[in-house]
Design a protein around this motif. Structure first.
Motif, PDB file in Angstrom:
ATOM      1  N   PRO A 146       0.815  -1.221   0.000  1.00  0.00           N
ATOM      2  CA  PRO A 146       0.000   0.000   0.000  1.00  0.00           C
ATOM      3  C   PRO A 146       0.851   1.274   0.000  1.00  0.00           C
ATOM      4  O   PRO A 146       1.869   1.363   0.693  1.00  0.00           O
ATOM      5  N   ASP A 147       0.417   2.237  -0.782  1.00  0.00           N
ATOM      6  CA  ASP A 147       0.979   3.585  -0.747  1.00  0.00           C
ATOM      7  C   ASP A 147       0.089   4.498   0.091  1.00  0.00           C
ATOM      8  O   ASP A 147       0.552   5.479   0.668  1.00  0.00           O
ATOM      9  N   SER A 148      -1.189   4.177   0.118  1.00  0.00           N
ATOM     10  CA  SER A 148      -2.173   4.880   0.941  1.00  0.00           C
ATOM     11  C   SER A 148      -3.321   3.903   1.176  1.00  0.00           C
ATOM     12  O   SER A 148      -3.365   2.834   0.578  1.00  0.00           O
ATOM     13  N   GLY A 149      -4.251   4.283   2.041  1.00  0.00           N
ATOM     14  CA  GLY A 149      -5.311   3.337   2.373  1.00  0.00           C
ATOM     15  C   GLY A 149      -4.816   2.269   3.331  1.00  0.00           C
ATOM     16  O   GLY A 149      -3.629   2.239   3.695  1.00  0.00           O
ATOM     17  N   ILE A 150      -5.726   1.399   3.738  1.00  0.00           N
ATOM     18  CA  ILE A 150      -5.397   0.372   4.730  1.00  0.00           C
ATOM     19  C   ILE A 150      -6.036  -0.948   4.338  1.00  0.00           C
ATOM     20  O   ILE A 150      -7.197  -0.999   3.938  1.00  0.00           O
ATOM     21  N   ILE A 151      -5.264  -2.011   4.483  1.00  0.00           N
ATOM     22  CA  ILE A 151      -5.763  -3.379   4.308  1.00  0.00           C
ATOM     23  C   ILE A 151      -5.915  -3.986   5.698  1.00  0.00           C
ATOM     24  O   ILE A 151      -5.033  -3.834   6.550  1.00  0.00           O
ATOM     25  N   SER A 152      -7.036  -4.655   5.937  1.00  0.00           N
ATOM     26  CA  SER A 152      -7.240  -5.343   7.210  1.00  0.00           C
ATOM     27  C   SER A 152      -7.150  -6.843   7.004  1.00  0.00           C
ATOM     28  O   SER A 152      -7.627  -7.374   5.992  1.00  0.00           O
ATOM     29  N   VAL A 153      -6.515  -7.508   7.934  1.00  0.00           N
ATOM     30  CA  VAL A 153      -6.445  -8.968   7.937  1.00  0.00           C
ATOM     31  C   VAL A 153      -7.411  -9.454   9.007  1.00  0.00           C
ATOM     32  O   VAL A 153      -7.377  -8.973  10.150  1.00  0.00           O
ATOM     33  N   VAL A 154      -8.281 -10.390   8.641  1.00  0.00           N
ATOM     34  CA  VAL A 154      -9.311 -10.851   9.576  1.00  0.00           C
ATOM     35  C   VAL A 154      -9.293 -12.369   9.690  1.00  0.00           C
ATOM     36  O   VAL A 154      -9.023 -13.079   8.716  1.00  0.00           O
ATOM     37  N   ALA A 155      -9.549 -12.842  10.888  1.00  0.00           N
ATOM     38  CA  ALA A 155      -9.753 -14.270  11.131  1.00  0.00           C
ATOM     39  C   ALA A 155     -11.252 -14.532  11.113  1.00  0.00           C
ATOM     40  O   ALA A 155     -12.037 -13.710  11.602  1.00  0.00           O
ATOM     41  N   THR A 156     -11.650 -15.646  10.549  1.00  0.00           N
ATOM     42  CA  THR A 156     -13.080 -15.955  10.429  1.00  0.00           C
ATOM     43  C   THR A 156     -13.393 -17.286  11.093  1.00  0.00           C
ATOM     44  O   THR A 156     -12.557 -18.196  11.132  1.00  0.00           O
ATOM     45  N   TRP A 157     -14.631 -17.365  11.614  1.00  0.00           N
ATOM     46  CA  TRP A 157     -15.109 -18.612  12.219  1.00  0.00           C
ATOM     47  C   TRP A 157     -16.623 -18.557  12.322  1.00  0.00           C
ATOM     48  O   TRP A 157     -17.174 -17.574  12.835  1.00  0.00           O
ATOM     49  N   ASP A 158     -17.280 -19.565  11.815  1.00  0.00           N
ATOM     50  CA  ASP A 158     -18.727 -19.722  11.982  1.00  0.00           C
ATOM     51  C   ASP A 158     -19.491 -18.456  11.594  1.00  0.00           C
ATOM     52  O   ASP A 158     -20.303 -17.930  12.357  1.00  0.00           O
ATOM     53  N   ASN A 159     -19.212 -17.965  10.397  1.00  0.00           N
ATOM     54  CA  ASN A 159     -19.883 -16.781   9.850  1.00  0.00           C
ATOM     55  C   ASN A 159     -19.622 -15.492  10.626  1.00  0.00           C
ATOM     56  O   ASN A 159     -20.385 -14.524  10.520  1.00  0.00           O
ATOM     57  N   SER A 160     -18.589 -15.472  11.425  1.00  0.00           N
ATOM     58  CA  SER A 160     -18.191 -14.242  12.115  1.00  0.00           C
ATOM     59  C   SER A 160     -16.710 -13.995  11.858  1.00  0.00           C
ATOM     60  O   SER A 160     -15.985 -14.910  11.450  1.00  0.00           O
ATOM     61  N   GLN A 161     -16.282 -12.778  12.071  1.00  0.00           N
ATOM     62  CA  GLN A 161     -14.873 -12.468  11.857  1.00  0.00           C
ATOM     63  C   GLN A 161     -14.418 -11.381  12.809  1.00  0.00           C
ATOM     64  O   GLN A 161     -15.229 -10.655  13.390  1.00  0.00           O
ATOM     65  N   ILE A 162     -13.113 -11.278  12.951  1.00  0.00           N
ATOM     66  CA  ILE A 162     -12.516 -10.272  13.831  1.00  0.00           C
ATOM     67  C   ILE A 162     -11.191  -9.841  13.228  1.00  0.00           C
ATOM     68  O   ILE A 162     -10.452 -10.657  12.651  1.00  0.00           O
ATOM     69  N   GLY A 163     -10.917  -8.554  13.334  1.00  0.00           N
ATOM     70  CA  GLY A 163      -9.665  -8.043  12.802  1.00  0.00           C
ATOM     71  C   GLY A 163      -8.478  -8.466  13.644  1.00  0.00           C
ATOM     72  O   GLY A 163      -8.510  -8.393  14.865  1.00  0.00           O
ATOM     73  N   ILE A 164      -7.418  -8.907  12.972  1.00  0.00           N
ATOM     74  CA  ILE A 164      -6.208  -9.315  13.686  1.00  0.00           C
ATOM     75  C   ILE A 164      -4.979  -8.522  13.260  1.00  0.00           C
ATOM     76  O   ILE A 164      -3.925  -8.630  13.888  1.00  0.00           O
ATOM     77  N   GLY A 165      -5.096  -7.728  12.192  1.00  0.00           N
ATOM     78  CA  GLY A 165      -3.936  -6.961  11.752  1.00  0.00           C
ATOM     79  C   GLY A 165      -4.307  -5.879  10.757  1.00  0.00           C
ATOM     80  O   GLY A 165      -5.280  -6.013  10.020  1.00  0.00           O
ATOM     81  N   LEU A 166      -3.527  -4.787  10.769  1.00  0.00           N
ATOM     82  CA  LEU A 166      -3.706  -3.689   9.826  1.00  0.00           C
ATOM     83  C   LEU A 166      -2.428  -3.496   9.033  1.00  0.00           C
ATOM     84  O   LEU A 166      -1.318  -3.572   9.586  1.00  0.00           O
ATOM     85  N   ILE A 167      -2.593  -3.234   7.741  1.00  0.00           N
ATOM     86  CA  ILE A 167      -1.447  -3.023   6.853  1.00  0.00           C
ATOM     87  C   ILE A 167      -1.651  -1.709   6.121  1.00  0.00           C
ATOM     88  O   ILE A 167      -2.651  -1.519   5.422  1.00  0.00           O
ATOM     89  N   GLY A 168      -0.710  -0.795   6.302  1.00  0.00           N
ATOM     90  CA  GLY A 168      -0.734   0.469   5.586  1.00  0.00           C
ATOM     91  C   GLY A 168       0.542   0.636   4.789  1.00  0.00           C
ATOM     92  O   GLY A 168       1.176  -0.345   4.401  1.00  0.00           O
TER      93      GLY A 168
END
Length: 229
Positions: A48-70
């Motif tokens: 990325p040069d700008s903006g943010i990518i989020s890394v998410v873990a998923t389980w049973d149709n739910s998810q949670i953010g575990i990392g941010l990449i800028g």
């Protein structure tokens, strides 16, 4: 090609940057765009040069953010570590731009240059620290503290204090109810740490947010500086 703003690419030696440059292309990152799918082969790697990518873990149709990449980092650290896929998903959290390269071309470059391989592996180590600290925060801290940490991490990857995030997106990243996010944002606003409007949060008092987040903010950032700066 548009000039780089990504800190990893800018810090590379001329020789290592040239190895990648032939395969890099500039692309636009749109909110919600899928970058990686869980347990599917990784086709492209994004810097990325700008903006943010989020890394998410998923389980049973739910998810949670575990990392941010800028602009400090890159997607697809699994490729850097020798794998072709990840159990997690990655998508665009905030719009911007990036330079991307095919995973296969990156593998060839990594096999060619020891210094490039070492540099990207050091970033992977720093990113693993961020994931570990996020897990600790999720298990030990209340919503308000986790929200302060999250807003600081988003702000670190932006050029200004205006963070375009909806309550629903924040709730998804923190793995909590939307109503809980609304209450926590209201609390931070009453403390004059942020300003909050529809889909827009403005950071007003960084020192106050850091104090609220306590030791849960700063460990991954320090590791990044130690490993890459």
């Amino acid at each position: 090609m548009k000039p780089f703003r990504n800190q990893i690419l800018l810090a590379l030696s001329r020789a290592d940057r040239s190895l990648l440059a032939r395969g890099l292309e500039h692309v636009t990152l749109e909110v919600g765009q899928s970058i990686e799918q869980a347990n599917r082969p990784i086709e492209q790697v994004y810097f990325p040069d700008s903006g943010i990518i989020s890394v998410v873990a998923t389980w049973d149709n739910s998810q949670i953010g575990i990392g941010l990449i800028g602009r400090e980092g890159m997607s697809a650290t699994a490729v850097v570590l020798g794998d072709h896929r990840s159990p997690n998903e990655a998508c665009v959290l905030m719009a911007g731009g990036a330079h991307r390269i095919s995973a296969q071309r990156l593998r060839i470059a990594l096999a060619t240059s020891k210094t490039l391989r070492q540099r990207l592996q050091r970033y992977a180590l720093a990113f693993m620290t961020q994931i570990a600290q996020t897990a600790f925060a999720n298990g030990k801290a209340g919503i308000e503290v986790r929200l302060a940490r999250f807003l600081l991490m988003v702000r670190d990857r932006q050029d200004d204090d205006d963070l375009r995030l909806t309550h629903a997106v924040i709730a998804e990243m923190l793995g909590v109810r939307r109503s809980g996010v609304t209450d926590a944002l209201n609390d931070l606003e009453r403390k004059h740490l942020i300003g909050a409007k529809r889909s827009l949060i403005t950071s007003l008092n960084r020192k106050g947010l850091v104090a609220l987040a306590g030791g849960l903010y700063g460990v991954p950032e320090s590791e990044y500086d130690r490993l890459l700066c």
